[in-house]
Motif scaffolding. Structure first.
Motif, PDB file in Angstrom:
ATOM      1  N   GLY A  86      -6.975  32.171 -23.875  1.00  0.00           N
ATOM      2  CA  GLY A  86      -7.657  33.045 -23.037  1.00  0.00           C
ATOM      3  C   GLY A  86      -7.311  33.889 -22.918  1.00  0.00           C
ATOM      4  O   GLY A  86      -6.216  34.560 -24.124  1.00  0.00           O
ATOM      5  N   PRO A  87      -7.919  35.505 -22.129  1.00  0.00           N
ATOM      6  CA  PRO A  87      -7.847  36.471 -22.404  1.00  0.00           C
ATOM      7  C   PRO A  87      -6.070  36.596 -21.976  1.00  0.00           C
ATOM      8  O   PRO A  87      -5.469  36.619 -21.628  1.00  0.00           O
ATOM      9  CB  PRO A  87      -8.469  37.217 -22.105  1.00  0.00           C
ATOM     10  CG  PRO A  87      -8.805  36.324 -20.447  1.00  0.00           C
ATOM     11  CD  PRO A  87      -8.330  34.849 -21.138  1.00  0.00           C
ATOM     12  N   SER A  88      -5.779  38.702 -22.949  1.00  0.00           N
ATOM     13  CA  SER A  88      -4.710  38.240 -23.092  1.00  0.00           C
ATOM     14  C   SER A  88      -4.185  39.121 -21.468  1.00  0.00           C
ATOM     15  O   SER A  88      -5.518  39.355 -20.941  1.00  0.00           O
ATOM     16  CB  SER A  88      -4.047  39.104 -23.951  1.00  0.00           C
ATOM     17  OG  SER A  88      -4.873  40.429 -24.034  1.00  0.00           O
ATOM     18  N   LEU A  89      -3.589  39.752 -21.695  1.00  0.00           N
ATOM     19  CA  LEU A  89      -2.726  40.840 -19.315  1.00  0.00           C
ATOM     20  C   LEU A  89      -3.719  41.272 -19.400  1.00  0.00           C
ATOM     21  O   LEU A  89      -4.385  42.136 -18.900  1.00  0.00           O
ATOM     22  CB  LEU A  89      -1.414  40.300 -19.190  1.00  0.00           C
ATOM     23  CG  LEU A  89      -0.840  40.903 -18.386  1.00  0.00           C
ATOM     24  CD1 LEU A  89      -1.641  40.255 -17.765  1.00  0.00           C
ATOM     25  CD2 LEU A  89       0.211  41.037 -18.173  1.00  0.00           C
ATOM     26  N   LEU A  90      -2.789  42.546 -20.794  1.00  0.00           N
ATOM     27  CA  LEU A  90      -3.992  43.475 -21.051  1.00  0.00           C
ATOM     28  C   LEU A  90      -5.750  43.609 -21.121  1.00  0.00           C
ATOM     29  O   LEU A  90      -6.442  44.752 -20.226  1.00  0.00           O
ATOM     30  CB  LEU A  90      -3.796  44.706 -21.983  1.00  0.00           C
ATOM     31  CG  LEU A  90      -4.810  45.930 -22.466  1.00  0.00           C
ATOM     32  CD1 LEU A  90      -3.839  46.849 -21.155  1.00  0.00           C
ATOM     33  CD2 LEU A  90      -4.118  46.392 -23.804  1.00  0.00           C
ATOM     34  N   GLU A  91      -6.206  42.296 -21.607  1.00  0.00           N
ATOM     35  CA  GLU A  91      -7.558  42.811 -21.976  1.00  0.00           C
ATOM     36  C   GLU A  91      -8.258  42.030 -20.033  1.00  0.00           C
ATOM     37  O   GLU A  91      -9.387  42.570 -19.167  1.00  0.00           O
ATOM     38  CB  GLU A  91      -8.060  41.733 -22.557  1.00  0.00           C
ATOM     39  CG  GLU A  91      -7.502  41.888 -23.816  1.00  0.00           C
ATOM     40  CD  GLU A  91      -8.038  40.127 -25.568  1.00  0.00           C
ATOM     41  OE1 GLU A  91      -8.622  40.354 -26.108  1.00  0.00           O
ATOM     42  OE2 GLU A  91      -7.882  39.675 -24.174  1.00  0.00           O
ATOM     43  N   PHE A  92      -7.568  40.846 -19.733  1.00  0.00           N
ATOM     44  CA  PHE A  92      -7.661  40.646 -17.993  1.00  0.00           C
ATOM     45  C   PHE A  92      -7.082  41.637 -17.548  1.00  0.00           C
ATOM     46  O   PHE A  92      -8.555  41.967 -16.243  1.00  0.00           O
ATOM     47  CB  PHE A  92      -7.155  39.459 -17.641  1.00  0.00           C
ATOM     48  CG  PHE A  92      -7.081  39.019 -16.141  1.00  0.00           C
ATOM     49  CD1 PHE A  92      -8.004  38.135 -16.072  1.00  0.00           C
ATOM     50  CD2 PHE A  92      -5.904  39.860 -15.399  1.00  0.00           C
ATOM     51  CE1 PHE A  92      -7.987  38.107 -14.861  1.00  0.00           C
ATOM     52  CE2 PHE A  92      -6.091  39.034 -13.989  1.00  0.00           C
ATOM     53  CZ  PHE A  92      -7.134  38.245 -13.293  1.00  0.00           C
ATOM     54  N   ALA A  93      -6.307  42.497 -17.659  1.00  0.00           N
ATOM     55  CA  ALA A  93      -5.882  43.579 -16.052  1.00  0.00           C
ATOM     56  C   ALA A  93      -7.325  44.438 -16.297  1.00  0.00           C
ATOM     57  O   ALA A  93      -8.189  45.196 -15.309  1.00  0.00           O
ATOM     58  CB  ALA A  93      -5.341  44.732 -17.008  1.00  0.00           C
ATOM     59  N   GLN A  94      -7.949  44.624 -17.695  1.00  0.00           N
ATOM     60  CA  GLN A  94      -9.231  45.833 -18.232  1.00  0.00           C
ATOM     61  C   GLN A  94     -10.514  45.480 -17.518  1.00  0.00           C
ATOM     62  O   GLN A  94     -12.009  46.099 -17.299  1.00  0.00           O
ATOM     63  CB  GLN A  94      -9.044  45.743 -19.521  1.00  0.00           C
ATOM     64  CG  GLN A  94      -8.047  46.985 -20.325  1.00  0.00           C
ATOM     65  CD  GLN A  94      -8.310  47.339 -21.766  1.00  0.00           C
ATOM     66  OE1 GLN A  94      -8.819  46.636 -22.564  1.00  0.00           O
ATOM     67  NE2 GLN A  94      -7.590  48.631 -22.528  1.00  0.00           N
ATOM     68  N   SER A  95     -10.580  44.416 -18.232  1.00  0.00           N
ATOM     69  CA  SER A  95     -11.787  43.827 -17.404  1.00  0.00           C
ATOM     70  C   SER A  95     -12.467  43.468 -15.656  1.00  0.00           C
ATOM     71  O   SER A  95     -12.642  43.969 -14.849  1.00  0.00           O
ATOM     72  CB  SER A  95     -11.677  42.272 -17.524  1.00  0.00           C
ATOM     73  OG  SER A  95     -11.171  41.396 -17.360  1.00  0.00           O
TER      74      SER A  95
END
Length: 145
Positions: free
Chosen positions: A78-87
């Protein structure tokens, strides 16, 4: 992924030209030399044993890393933690009040470095915070940066 069964192993070498001696495990995969150093002989023996067992079981070895397929890290699902936080921030940004935006951004500046695993190649905490601050600034400017 390119793999091969052409693997050869060397004996563990003790390297003493440093403050603390290290032990070097060396092997070749498709005639390309690979090595990994360890602080103790026991750790080096265990790693070499894992490599030997994988070869004995008939596993293929990855050409890029030199490791057996069973020892490779799994692909992220799935998305990385950083990608999840940005989204997450992007979804809430337009409908949130200014103070809520600021609170969310500062919470992430604190939370993200604590949740990112401490692995080789991991950015320093300040670098992670700088990336988040940059994302926050670009959101504040309406994506103009």
């Amino acid at each position: 992924m390119n793999t091969t069964y052409d693997v050869k192993f060397w004996e563990i070498q003790r390297r003493t030209g440093r403050k603390t001696p290290t032990f070097l495990v060396r092997w070749t995969v498709a005639r390309q030399q690979k090595s990994k150093s360890f602080r103790t002989k026991g750790l080096a023996d265990a790693f070499l044993s894992d490599l030997l067992q994988a070869a004995k079981l008939g596993e293929s070895f990855d050409l890029a890393t030199g490791l057996p397929v069973s020892m490779l890290a799994p692909e992220p699902s799935g998305p990385s933690l950083l990608e999840f936080a940005q989204s997450h921030v992007l979804r809430r940004w337009r409908t949130s009040a200014a103070r809520t935006r600021e609170t969310d951004a500062y919470a992430l500046l604190t939370l993200i470095p604590a949740l990112v695993a401490d692995v080789p190649g991991r950015p320093e905490d300040e670098d992670l915070r700088a990336a988040l601050r940059l994302a926050r600034c670009s959101l504040r400017d309406g994506g103009q940066r």
